[in-house]
Each structure stands twice: as structure tokens, then as C-alpha cells.
Scaffold this motif. Structure first.
Motif, mmCIF file in Angstrom:
data_model
loop_
_atom_site.group_PDB
_atom_site.id
_atom_site.type_symbol
_atom_site.label_atom_id
_atom_site.label_comp_id
_atom_site.label_asym_id
_atom_site.label_seq_id
_atom_site.Cartn_x
_atom_site.Cartn_y
_atom_site.Cartn_z
ATOM 1 N N GLU A 193 0.814 -1.203 0.000
ATOM 2 C CA GLU A 193 0.000 0.000 0.000
ATOM 3 C C GLU A 193 0.856 1.265 0.000
ATOM 4 O OE1 GLU A 193 -2.676 -0.062 3.244
ATOM 5 O OE2 GLU A 193 -3.717 -1.871 2.603
ATOM 6 N N ARG A 194 0.284 2.341 -0.552
ATOM 7 C CA ARG A 194 0.978 3.634 -0.583
ATOM 8 C C ARG A 194 1.176 4.129 0.842
ATOM 9 N NH1 ARG A 194 -1.060 9.000 -0.989
ATOM 10 N NH2 ARG A 194 0.457 10.444 -1.940
ATOM 11 N N HIS A 195 2.398 4.612 1.127
ATOM 12 C CA HIS A 195 2.684 5.092 2.477
ATOM 13 C C HIS A 195 2.563 6.615 2.533
ATOM 14 C CE1 HIS A 195 4.398 5.130 6.485
ATOM 15 N NE2 HIS A 195 5.198 6.114 6.102
ATOM 16 N N ILE A 196 1.857 7.100 3.542
ATOM 17 C CA ILE A 196 1.734 8.544 3.761
ATOM 18 C C ILE A 196 2.789 8.944 4.791
ATOM 19 C CG2 ILE A 196 0.237 10.430 4.441
ATOM 20 C CD1 ILE A 196 -0.657 8.937 1.923
ATOM 21 N N TRP A 197 3.756 9.741 4.369
ATOM 22 C CA TRP A 197 4.876 10.100 5.244
ATOM 23 C C TRP A 197 4.472 11.228 6.192
ATOM 24 C CZ3 TRP A 197 9.249 7.181 4.791
ATOM 25 C CH2 TRP A 197 9.382 6.410 3.635
ATOM 26 N N ASN A 198 4.752 11.038 7.490
ATOM 27 C CA ASN A 198 4.522 12.135 8.429
ATOM 28 C C ASN A 198 5.812 12.948 8.565
ATOM 29 O OD1 ASN A 198 6.238 10.948 10.441
ATOM 30 N ND2 ASN A 198 4.519 9.661 11.125
ATOM 31 N N GLU A 199 5.737 14.070 9.268
ATOM 32 C CA GLU A 199 6.879 14.988 9.326
ATOM 33 C C GLU A 199 8.085 14.369 10.035
ATOM 34 O OE1 GLU A 199 9.142 17.861 8.238
ATOM 35 O OE2 GLU A 199 7.064 17.679 7.577
ATOM 36 N N GLU A 200 7.840 13.569 11.071
ATOM 37 C CA GLU A 200 8.955 12.933 11.781
ATOM 38 C C GLU A 200 9.708 11.978 10.851
ATOM 39 O OE1 GLU A 200 9.890 10.163 15.734
ATOM 40 O OE2 GLU A 200 7.820 10.526 15.095
ATOM 41 N N ASN A 204 8.961 15.148 -1.941
ATOM 42 C CA ASN A 204 9.234 15.941 -0.739
ATOM 43 C C ASN A 204 10.569 16.675 -0.798
ATOM 44 O OD1 ASN A 204 6.911 15.038 1.191
ATOM 45 N ND2 ASN A 204 7.696 13.137 0.316
ATOM 46 N N ASP A 205 11.129 16.752 -1.997
ATOM 47 C CA ASP A 205 12.359 17.519 -2.223
ATOM 48 C C ASP A 205 13.478 17.098 -1.275
ATOM 49 O OD1 ASP A 205 13.851 19.395 -3.603
ATOM 50 O OD2 ASP A 205 13.418 20.986 -2.163
ATOM 51 N N LEU A 206 13.668 15.783 -1.159
ATOM 52 C CA LEU A 206 14.762 15.284 -0.330
ATOM 53 C C LEU A 206 16.090 15.524 -1.046
ATOM 54 C CD1 LEU A 206 13.344 11.839 0.896
ATOM 55 C CD2 LEU A 206 13.304 14.038 2.070
ATOM 56 N N PRO A 207 17.191 15.627 -0.317
ATOM 57 C CA PRO A 207 18.503 15.876 -0.943
ATOM 58 C C PRO A 207 18.988 14.666 -1.736
ATOM 59 C CG PRO A 207 18.748 15.402 1.396
ATOM 60 C CD PRO A 207 17.271 15.562 1.158
ATOM 61 N N LYS A 208 19.865 14.943 -2.708
ATOM 62 C CA LYS A 208 20.457 13.860 -3.494
ATOM 63 C C LYS A 208 21.429 13.055 -2.651
ATOM 64 C CE LYS A 208 20.280 16.274 -7.947
ATOM 65 N NZ LYS A 208 21.104 16.787 -9.077
ATOM 66 N N LYS A 209 21.725 11.866 -3.121
ATOM 67 C CA LYS A 209 22.682 11.009 -2.420
ATOM 68 C C LYS A 209 24.109 11.465 -2.699
ATOM 69 C CE LYS A 209 19.931 6.793 -2.076
ATOM 70 N NZ LYS A 209 19.784 6.883 -0.620
ATOM 71 N N VAL A 210 24.949 11.239 -1.711
ATOM 72 C CA VAL A 210 26.376 11.501 -1.889
ATOM 73 C C VAL A 210 27.133 10.190 -2.027
ATOM 74 C CG1 VAL A 210 26.331 13.684 -0.668
ATOM 75 C CG2 VAL A 210 26.748 11.586 0.605
ATOM 76 N N ILE A 211 26.386 9.085 -2.159
ATOM 77 C CA ILE A 211 26.977 7.780 -2.449
ATOM 78 C C ILE A 211 26.386 7.311 -3.754
ATOM 79 C CG2 ILE A 211 27.258 7.147 -0.018
ATOM 80 C CD1 ILE A 211 24.745 5.409 -0.359
ATOM 81 N N LEU A 212 27.045 6.340 -4.414
ATOM 82 C CA LEU A 212 26.494 5.771 -5.629
ATOM 83 C C LEU A 212 25.348 4.857 -5.268
ATOM 84 C CD1 LEU A 212 29.761 4.920 -7.572
ATOM 85 C CD2 LEU A 212 28.203 6.809 -7.968
ATOM 86 N N ASN A 213 24.190 5.086 -5.841
ATOM 87 C CA ASN A 213 23.032 4.253 -5.527
ATOM 88 C C ASN A 213 22.076 4.287 -6.701
ATOM 89 O OD1 ASN A 213 21.469 2.723 -3.376
ATOM 90 N ND2 ASN A 213 19.979 4.254 -4.004
ATOM 91 N N SER A 214 22.221 3.299 -7.613
ATOM 92 C CA SER A 214 21.337 3.181 -8.771
ATOM 93 C C SER A 214 21.304 4.451 -9.618
ATOM 94 C CB SER A 214 19.909 2.845 -8.316
ATOM 95 O OG SER A 214 19.911 1.678 -7.559
ATOM 96 N N LEU A 252 9.785 12.101 7.535
ATOM 97 C CA LEU A 252 10.453 12.867 6.490
ATOM 98 C C LEU A 252 11.730 13.521 7.009
ATOM 99 C CD1 LEU A 252 7.435 14.547 4.668
ATOM 100 C CD2 LEU A 252 8.935 12.770 3.776
ATOM 101 N N GLU A 253 11.691 14.014 8.243
ATOM 102 C CA GLU A 253 12.880 14.629 8.818
ATOM 103 C C GLU A 253 13.993 13.582 8.954
ATOM 104 O OE1 GLU A 253 15.492 17.349 10.038
ATOM 105 O OE2 GLU A 253 13.493 17.716 9.212
ATOM 106 N N PHE A 254 13.602 12.376 9.340
ATOM 107 C CA PHE A 254 14.571 11.285 9.442
ATOM 108 C C PHE A 254 15.171 10.976 8.069
ATOM 109 C CE2 PHE A 254 15.647 6.739 9.434
ATOM 110 C CZ PHE A 254 16.518 6.690 10.507
ATOM 111 N N LEU A 255 14.303 10.941 7.041
ATOM 112 C CA LEU A 255 14.771 10.692 5.681
ATOM 113 C C LEU A 255 15.738 11.775 5.214
ATOM 114 C CD1 LEU A 255 11.746 9.365 3.568
ATOM 115 C CD2 LEU A 255 13.800 8.142 4.244
#
Length: 204
Positions: free
Chosen positions: A2-9, A50-60, A11-14
């Protein structure tokens, strides 16, 4: 799933961990901390939506050569370090899924691969066997086919070297059979056709 609805906590962790870890490890962190599972696709959607930052490691392919990390010069907070430090590798520690040189595996297309160098260099096993048997290094435009069509038969006389152009012709004309002699005849035909094409191009 199922689609996950992200809460603020969540997203901050992400935002704190996404740049530093592969998605597989992030999924494990989320499961341990918040008690739910996510897929690569869900994480990719979370980053985009949610405009998360890009990775600084190689990942796909998420981080491309030349890209400047969003957090250049910025360190992970002490709180986040404490949350995720259990997942860190210590210097010199070997990952559980590490495969030593000489290991083999089967890829998604059913071809056997062999690891020839660290950290993670693999080549097609038939190519490896052919090069060792004949003492030559195959060119990038050369491939090995199985004369009897059996991907598990690595007998030397069953491994036939062809150019990529030959291989294209063999596949298009369906000239790879389960009879080794018929396949080898098809290879000879493809080589003749290749020579004729080269001569015609020269004349033009």
C-alpha cells in the motif's frame, strides 16, 4: 504494498539519512525505527515528492559525476548519528554479502558470471573460460556464444568467438541451434556476409 503517507517525523529522518545510505539500508532503518517496510520505488517517490537531498553515495545512478552534494561542508547531526550508527561499517570490516574473487553467480538472463577483482568486478564466465583456454584477451566488440545453445556447457569446443555484428546476424536469422555443427555453420555464414558488407562499403 500500500501507498505510504509520510509524516513529518519520518520525512525529517529521511532528510538526515537519505544522502548517506543505500536504499536497502534506509528501508531497514525505517523498519526498525518506525515499524513499516518500504520499497525502492516508494523511497524514490518520497525523494521526488518531498524535495529530499540527493545522495552523496552511488546508488542506482542517483548521484552523477560532477554533481555537488546539497550538504557539502555540512555534518550529520549528533542525534541522527546516534540513531543510525548501528548500520555503519567499521574500517576494515567486510560486509556480510561480500563475495571473494573467484566466486560465481547467475545473472537475471541466466548467464554465469565470475568475480575477477575487488571490489566488485564481474565478467561473463564463458568469456573468462575462453580467454584462459586460448591465452587471448577478447575485444569489446567480441562475444562468446554456446554452439549447442546450452548456457551451462563450458566445454572449450562449445565456446565460439564472434563479433557483435556476427551475433546480431545470427540472432536476426535465428542461426543459433542446439546442434553445435549447425551453429558453427551459421557463424561461418555470418562472417562471409560481414566480409561482403565491408567490401560493398569500400566500393561506395
Amino acid at each position: 504494498m500500500e501507498r505510504h503517507i509520510w509524516n513529518e517525523e519520518e520525512l525529517e529522518f529521511l532528510r538526515e539519512v537519505y544522502p548517506y545510505y543505500p536504499n536497502k539500508e534506509i528501508a531497514e532503518m525505517l523498519k526498525n525505527k518506525f515499524g513499516f517496510e518500504v520499497t525502492d520505488k516508494q523511497l524514490a517517490n518520497a525523494r521526488r515528492n518531498n524535495d529530499l537531498p540527493k545522495k552523496v553515495i552511488l546508488n542506482s545512478g542517483c548521484y552523477k559525476k560532477g554533481d555537488e552534494p546539497w550538504n557539502k561542508g555540512r555534518e550529520m547531526s549528533d542525534e541522527t548519528k546516534e540513531k543510525v550508527k548501528k548500520t555503519w561499517f567499521k574500517k576494515g570490516q567486510i560486509p556480510k554479502n561480500h563475495r571473494p574473487v573467484g566466486s560465481t553467480r547467475i545473472d537475471r538472463d541466466g548467464y554465469k558470471l565470475i568475480k575477477i577483482a575487488e571490489p566488485n568486478k564481474w565478467i561473463v564466465y564463458s568469456r573468462y573460460v575462453y580467454e584462459r583456454a586460448h591465452g587471448e584477451k577478447l575485444k569489446k566488440n567480441e562475444a562468446i556464444i554456446f554452439a549447442d545453445g546450452d548456457k551451462t556447457n563450458f566445454a572449450i569446443d562449445n565456446l565460439v568467438k564472434v563479433s557483435r555484428a556476427n551475433l546480431l546476424y545470427l540472432n536476426n536469422k535465428k542461426l543459433i541451434f542446439d546442434d553445435p555443427e549447425l551453429t558453427k555453420t551459421g557463424v561461418n555464414v555470418s562472417k562471409v556476409v560481414e566480409k561482403i558488407n565491408k567490401l560493398e562499403r569500400k566500393e561506395d
